[in-house]
Write a protein that holds these residues in place. Structure first.
Motif, PDB file in Angstrom:
ATOM      1  N   PRO A 152       0.827  -1.208   0.000  1.00 20.83           N
ATOM      2  CA  PRO A 152       0.000   0.000   0.000  1.00 20.83           C
ATOM      3  C   PRO A 152       0.864   1.262   0.000  1.00 20.83           C
ATOM      4  O   PRO A 152       0.431   2.318  -0.459  1.00 20.83           O
ATOM      5  CB  PRO A 152      -0.804  -0.109   1.293  1.00 20.83           C
ATOM      6  N   SER A 203     -10.703  -8.173   3.093  1.00 20.12           N
ATOM      7  CA  SER A 203     -11.062  -7.712   4.440  1.00 20.12           C
ATOM      8  C   SER A 203     -12.489  -8.118   4.823  1.00 20.12           C
ATOM      9  O   SER A 203     -12.852  -8.105   5.985  1.00 20.12           O
ATOM     10  CB  SER A 203     -10.904  -6.194   4.546  1.00 20.12           C
ATOM     11  N   THR A 210      -7.693  -6.754  -4.162  1.00 25.50           N
ATOM     12  CA  THR A 210      -8.215  -5.386  -4.048  1.00 25.50           C
ATOM     13  C   THR A 210      -9.345  -5.105  -5.022  1.00 25.50           C
ATOM     14  O   THR A 210     -10.228  -4.295  -4.739  1.00 25.50           O
ATOM     15  CB  THR A 210      -7.066  -4.387  -4.251  1.00 25.50           C
ATOM     16  N   HIS A 269     -12.161  -3.139  -0.545  1.00 21.63           N
ATOM     17  CA  HIS A 269     -11.879  -1.708  -0.465  1.00 21.63           C
ATOM     18  C   HIS A 269     -10.498  -1.564   0.138  1.00 21.63           C
ATOM     19  O   HIS A 269     -10.270  -2.035   1.256  1.00 21.63           O
ATOM     20  CB  HIS A 269     -12.914  -0.994   0.394  1.00 21.63           C
ATOM     21  N   LEU A 270      -9.610  -0.933  -0.603  1.00 23.65           N
ATOM     22  CA  LEU A 270      -8.222  -0.840  -0.159  1.00 23.65           C
ATOM     23  C   LEU A 270      -8.121  -0.199   1.221  1.00 23.65           C
ATOM     24  O   LEU A 270      -7.378  -0.666   2.081  1.00 23.65           O
ATOM     25  CB  LEU A 270      -7.394  -0.047  -1.177  1.00 23.65           C
ATOM     26  N   SER A 271      -8.945   0.847   1.455  1.00 25.38           N
ATOM     27  CA  SER A 271      -8.859   1.546   2.743  1.00 25.38           C
ATOM     28  C   SER A 271      -9.251   0.616   3.886  1.00 25.38           C
ATOM     29  O   SER A 271      -8.575   0.555   4.921  1.00 25.38           O
ATOM     30  CB  SER A 271      -9.757   2.783   2.728  1.00 25.38           C
ATOM     31  N   ALA A 272     -10.327  -0.169   3.666  1.00 25.90           N
ATOM     32  CA  ALA A 272     -10.774  -1.110   4.701  1.00 25.90           C
ATOM     33  C   ALA A 272      -9.718  -2.184   4.934  1.00 25.90           C
ATOM     34  O   ALA A 272      -9.412  -2.545   6.080  1.00 25.90           O
ATOM     35  CB  ALA A 272     -12.089  -1.759   4.277  1.00 25.90           C
ATOM     36  N   GLU A 296      -6.461  -2.008   4.340  1.00 24.68           N
ATOM     37  CA  GLU A 296      -5.278  -1.425   4.970  1.00 24.68           C
ATOM     38  C   GLU A 296      -5.530  -1.173   6.453  1.00 24.68           C
ATOM     39  O   GLU A 296      -4.674  -1.461   7.305  1.00 24.68           O
ATOM     40  CB  GLU A 296      -4.953  -0.111   4.259  1.00 24.68           C
ATOM     41  N   ALA A 297      -6.728  -0.639   6.742  1.00 26.66           N
ATOM     42  CA  ALA A 297      -7.077  -0.330   8.132  1.00 26.66           C
ATOM     43  C   ALA A 297      -7.064  -1.602   8.978  1.00 26.66           C
ATOM     44  O   ALA A 297      -6.496  -1.634  10.083  1.00 26.66           O
ATOM     45  CB  ALA A 297      -8.456   0.318   8.194  1.00 26.66           C
ATOM     46  N   GLN A 309      -4.353  -4.672  -7.413  1.00 28.76           N
ATOM     47  CA  GLN A 309      -5.330  -3.637  -7.754  1.00 28.76           C
ATOM     48  C   GLN A 309      -6.324  -4.101  -8.813  1.00 28.76           C
ATOM     49  O   GLN A 309      -7.532  -3.924  -8.664  1.00 28.76           O
ATOM     50  CB  GLN A 309      -4.574  -2.391  -8.260  1.00 28.76           C
TER      51      GLN A 309
END
Lengths: 185, 413
Positions: free
Chosen positions: A54, A76, A108, A112-115, A117-118, A133
């Motif tokens: 990321p 995720s 990905t 959702h990349l943000s989810a 990563e989080a 991606q």
């Protein structure tokens, strides 16, 4: 069928089978050599890829030659993935020094990349997360479901491909123990 | 390739699904066959289920024994609910061992039980190969043939499909031969099972040639060599079961009469002892007509164990001739001069429209079970392994029975 014809039929069948066994190595010589190609299947070389973390750092499978690698496809939203990942982290802590690497490829294009990563950061995982991606590496590995785990031996060949929760901490430990202590596969 | 089956949000691995489906179908067919043959359906089904569970537990235990550090690290690994950490050789061994122990405990007779389970074995064989096709395992060698499948960088023999189809043909043959599992004709117990094993061995031996990943022993494939050993074993057992030493077959027959029964019995026994060796005989029992028809004289009954060289159909004809000689009128039900029935024939289990061996009456009528229990207290039903005492305990027929004379229960004649 009477006794005599049974005996002659049985002997004929056994002889035909014996001839077939003897002919097999002549008709199908050393087919083992066939499995040296690249394919997402046990016994073949693992397909090579290069993906970014990321943070944008590039990792290529070819740079992990001579080391055992677990390629772990996850998302995720996948509860089974999340239930096995802590076990993977524990194994990674114990075996990273001996050269063991985990490449956790996030699918990905279906996440959702943000989810992702989080989640990854919140758990404090220390192994490498990669971002697929456009799903091209998932396609390359013919991934139909997450989690899918591909265990690659130091020789670059796939030793196991496990779909689902079969990739347990114990299984991985047993595999690495065998690999490191006996030097075998 | 269809590795996943998607049902709504559920994604099931096709290979596992196929294996479960074949187990389920095999269970169904074996249950049906068992009911028709009179083998112990309940014990067989329980045995297979327990065998599967013991196999899985054994596989986990085997894995832990080979990797003891896992168990020391976290003993809960032993019970972890993941489909991994299973040892592939230890598991089946424990499963088979569990089934053998259970079968012994229930006194299940070997050959009729294995015959009954033959449809299950064939379906599992088919299921394993179809599952391999679904996940691309045990793939074939490259080929230029038009039906080759594109898999792992090459056009290959669909060898898993070959094995599946040949297995299906074998199952079809079994279904046709048994008229959809309804009859075994006069085929002796064990013939069906050993013929199927010989078939499976030949299919494996043939198709393994097209498999890419061979396990070599010298120049030869280990699977082919094992299949050849299995073939020789199955053919030998098939021969022994199909063509037994006829001199040794012992049959239990029942004798009944309600027209001058004492006279008919002694005449019948005289004729029988001229034609067969009589090993044992029971006392004579008197019983009321089981159908309680008015005006029907009570019957006398006894059972005898004879030794015969005749085949089953020949024995039937012979006994019918004796009945006729002593005045039995065909179709006359209320005045029976002499009735000779075959209850068991060796350890065989036959199922045909007109003949069912062991006789189903053996589980129904007190007038047969009582004398048999006296003559052979250690008798077990050749099809289901149930002891004579248990049969007597479970029987619902409540007809009054009196033992009317004592004879030496020993070897005579």
């Amino acid at each position: 069928m009477n006794k005599k014809s049974f005996i002659s039929v049985a002997i004929t069948l056994a002889l035909i089978c014996l001839v077939w066994i003897i002919l097999t190595p002549i008709f199908f010589p050393n087919t083992q050599a066939d499995a040296v190609g690249t394919a997402p299947h046990r016994g073949f070389y693992a397909p090579v890829f290069s993906l970014n973390t990321p943070q944008g750092e590039a990792h290529s499978l070819s740079s992990y030659q001579d080391r055992p690698v677990l390629i772990f496809f996850w998302a995720s939203h996948c509860s089974i993935c999340k239930s096995v990942m802590p076990g993977l982290e524990a194994v990674y802590q114990d075996y990273a020094q001996q050269g063991f690497e985990i490449l956790a490829i996030n699918t990905t294009n279906q996440d959702h990349l943000s989810a992702a990563e989080a989640y990854f950061q919140s758990q404090g995982y220390t192994f490498t997360m990669l971002v697929d991606q456009d799903g091209s590496v998932s396609d390359q590995y013919q991934i139909h479901a997450v989690p899918t785990s591909v265990i690659v031996n130091p020789d670059g060949k796939i030793s196991d491909l496990i779909i689902g929760s079969g990739i347990s901490e114990g299984f991985l430990r047993a595999h690495l123990d065998t690999l490191f202590t006996k030097g075998g596969q | 390739m269809f590795p996943m089956i998607n049902i709504g949000p559920l994604a099931i691995q096709a290979a596992g699904f196929i294996l479960l489906l074949s187990l389920f179908l095999g269970f169904y067919l074996t249950g049906k066959f068992s009911t028709n043959l009179g083998t112990h359906a309940e014990a067989i089904e329980n045995g297979v289920l327990i065998g599967v569970i013991a196999g899985i537990l054994g596989a986990r235990l085997g894995f832990m024994l080979k990797n003891p550090s896992l168990l020391l690290n976290n003993p809960l690994n032993l019970l972890s609910l993941t489909p991994s950490m299973l040892d592939r050789s230890f598991g089946p061994l424990i499963g088979i061992l569990a089934i053998i122990i259970l079968a012994q405990k229930k006194h299940l007779p070997l050959w009729p039980t294995l015959d009954t389970m033959t449809p299950l074995f064939l379906l599992l064989y088919m299921g394993v190969h179809l599952a391999n096709y679904a996940n691309g395992n045990a793939y074939g060698t490259p080929t230029g043939l038009p039906w080759g499948i594109s898999l792992w960088n090459a056009t290959r023999h669909p060898v898993q499909v070959y094995a599946f189809l040949l297995g299906a043909a074998l199952l079809l043959g079994l279904l046709i031969h048994t008229k959809m599992l309804k009859t075994t004709g006069f085929m002796r117990s064990g013939v069906l099972f050993n013929a199927a094993m010989a078939g499976i061995a030949m299919i494996t031996l043939f198709t393994r040639a097209f498999t890419a990943e061979k396990r070599l022993l010298g120049r030869f494939d280990v699977y082919q060599l094992s299949a050849f050993a299995l073939l020789l074993g199955a053919l030998t057992l098939l021969y022994k079961r199909a063509y037994p030493d006829k001199q040794r077959i012992s049959a239990i027959i029942s004798m009944g009469s309600n027209v001058e029964p004492q006279v008919k019995f002694s005449q019948a026994e005289k004729i029988l002892s001229e034609q067969f060796r009589i090993r044992r005989r029971s006392s004579i029992y008197q019983t009321e007509d089981v159908n309680q028809r008015p005006g029907v004289q009570p019957f006398l009954n006894r059972v005898l164990e004879i030794e015969t060289a005749l085949s089953f159909p020949e024995l039937v004809t012979q006994l019918k001739a004796i009945e006729k000689q002593l005045g039995r009128i065909q179709g006359e039900k209320t005045r029976v001069a002499l009735d000779l029935d075959i209850l068991t024939y060796g350890d065989d289990v036959f199922f045909r429209a007109d003949h069912h061996i062991p006789s189903p009456d053996l589980l129904k009528y007190r007038y047969l079970v009582m004398p048999l229990a006296e003559m052979s207290p250690d008798f077990r039903h050749p099809a289901n392994g149930i002891s004579i005492q248990e049969i007597l305990y479970k029987i619902t027929d409540q007809a009054q029975i009196i033992r009317i004379n004592e004879v030496e229960n020993g070897i005579k004649g």
